[in-house]
Design a protein around this motif. Sequence first.
Motif, PDB file in Angstrom:
ATOM      1  N   UNK A 142       0.806  -1.212   0.000  1.00 20.95           N
ATOM      2  CA  UNK A 142       0.000   0.000   0.000  1.00 20.95           C
ATOM      3  C   UNK A 142       0.846   1.274   0.000  1.00 20.95           C
ATOM      4  N   UNK A 143       2.156   1.104   0.051  1.00 27.10           N
ATOM      5  CA  UNK A 143       3.047   2.271   0.012  1.00 27.10           C
ATOM      6  C   UNK A 143       4.211   1.965  -0.923  1.00 27.10           C
ATOM      7  N   UNK A 144       4.922   3.018  -1.328  1.00 30.37           N
ATOM      8  CA  UNK A 144       6.094   2.835  -2.185  1.00 30.37           C
ATOM      9  C   UNK A 144       7.177   2.040  -1.472  1.00 30.37           C
ATOM     10  N   UNK A 174      10.226  -3.015  -0.956  1.00 31.42           N
ATOM     11  CA  UNK A 174      10.621  -4.183  -0.163  1.00 31.42           C
ATOM     12  C   UNK A 174      10.148  -5.463  -0.847  1.00 31.42           C
ATOM     13  N   UNK A 175       8.932  -5.422  -1.372  1.00 28.32           N
ATOM     14  CA  UNK A 175       8.391  -6.598  -2.060  1.00 28.32           C
ATOM     15  C   UNK A 175       9.200  -6.910  -3.314  1.00 28.32           C
ATOM     16  N   UNK A 176       9.630  -5.880  -4.031  1.00 27.97           N
ATOM     17  CA  UNK A 176      10.399  -6.072  -5.266  1.00 27.97           C
ATOM     18  C   UNK A 176      11.700  -6.816  -4.997  1.00 27.97           C
ATOM     19  N   UNK A 177      12.271  -6.619  -3.804  1.00 29.33           N
ATOM     20  CA  UNK A 177      13.516  -7.299  -3.454  1.00 29.33           C
ATOM     21  C   UNK A 177      13.317  -8.802  -3.317  1.00 29.33           C
ATOM     22  N   UNK A 178      12.075  -9.184  -3.073  1.00 22.12           N
ATOM     23  CA  UNK A 178      11.786 -10.612  -2.878  1.00 22.12           C
ATOM     24  C   UNK A 178      11.389 -11.296  -4.177  1.00 22.12           C
ATOM     25  N   UNK A 215       6.622 -12.663  -9.100  1.00 19.86           N
ATOM     26  CA  UNK A 215       7.203 -12.132 -10.336  1.00 19.86           C
ATOM     27  C   UNK A 215       7.151 -10.613 -10.437  1.00 19.86           C
ATOM     28  N   UNK A 216       6.292  -9.966  -9.666  1.00 22.78           N
ATOM     29  CA  UNK A 216       6.248  -8.508  -9.684  1.00 22.78           C
ATOM     30  C   UNK A 216       5.827  -8.013  -8.307  1.00 22.78           C
ATOM     31  N   UNK A 217       6.060  -6.728  -8.047  1.00 21.35           N
ATOM     32  CA  UNK A 217       5.870  -6.189  -6.699  1.00 21.35           C
ATOM     33  C   UNK A 217       4.431  -6.311  -6.195  1.00 21.35           C
ATOM     34  N   UNK A 218       3.444  -6.353  -7.103  1.00 24.74           N
ATOM     35  CA  UNK A 218       2.040  -6.398  -6.674  1.00 24.74           C
ATOM     36  C   UNK A 218       1.462  -7.816  -6.694  1.00 24.74           C
ATOM     37  N   UNK A 219       2.220  -8.785  -7.236  1.00 25.77           N
ATOM     38  CA  UNK A 219       1.689 -10.132  -7.455  1.00 25.77           C
ATOM     39  C   UNK A 219       2.603 -11.156  -6.802  1.00 25.77           C
TER      40      UNK A 219
END
Length: 216
Positions: free
Chosen positions: A189-191, A196-200, A206-210
Amino acid sequence: MTDHASVCVPRIGETAPDFEAETTHGILRLEDFRGSWLVFFSHPADFTPVCASELMAFAGVRATLRDMGCELLGLSVDSIFSHIAWVRSLEEKFGAAIDFPLVADTTGEVARRYGMTMPAESPTEPARVVYVIDDRQCVRAYMAYPMTTGRNVAEIVRLVAALQATDAHGVATPAGWKPGDGVLAPPPRTQAMAQERAKAAGPNCPDWYFCKRELS
């Protein structure tokens, strides 16, 4: 042209309208199902082939739904005597035990309250409408089918399971999800959370939102 704008359909997230009605199991109110999930469905008429196939299909998943803490309740505008005769006929001719109640909504009041009537299709008979109502009597899902098309009860069972998984684990379920499949984590919900998600990033993310994960 008839104006149907005044017909109110209970929407997802709203409290399901209470009612009191005669059923094949006696006088029941929606309130009697509080504490259990409920699949509340309408059918156009007793002693008709598509409706018979559906009632037998619902009977076939009755035990599965009960194990999930979910009850079944059917409705049509036929009389209580018609319901009783039809249930007896289905058991005698097809070996199908219909052990859940059927509402005899002879005035059509309950059907109208739930938006189950489709006057452009039939001025008197309800369509094939399904409501999934949770244990707090909140509408969680609804769907409608025309008179000519029988419902897929396996999809209704899957829908209940998906909603219960969402409640229990705070997740969402992807298209075609079924118990045992991976679920979807809530999107950031925040940048900062997205970064942080993108690092994982990996096969399950496969993407920061999925991002998928397994239920423990």
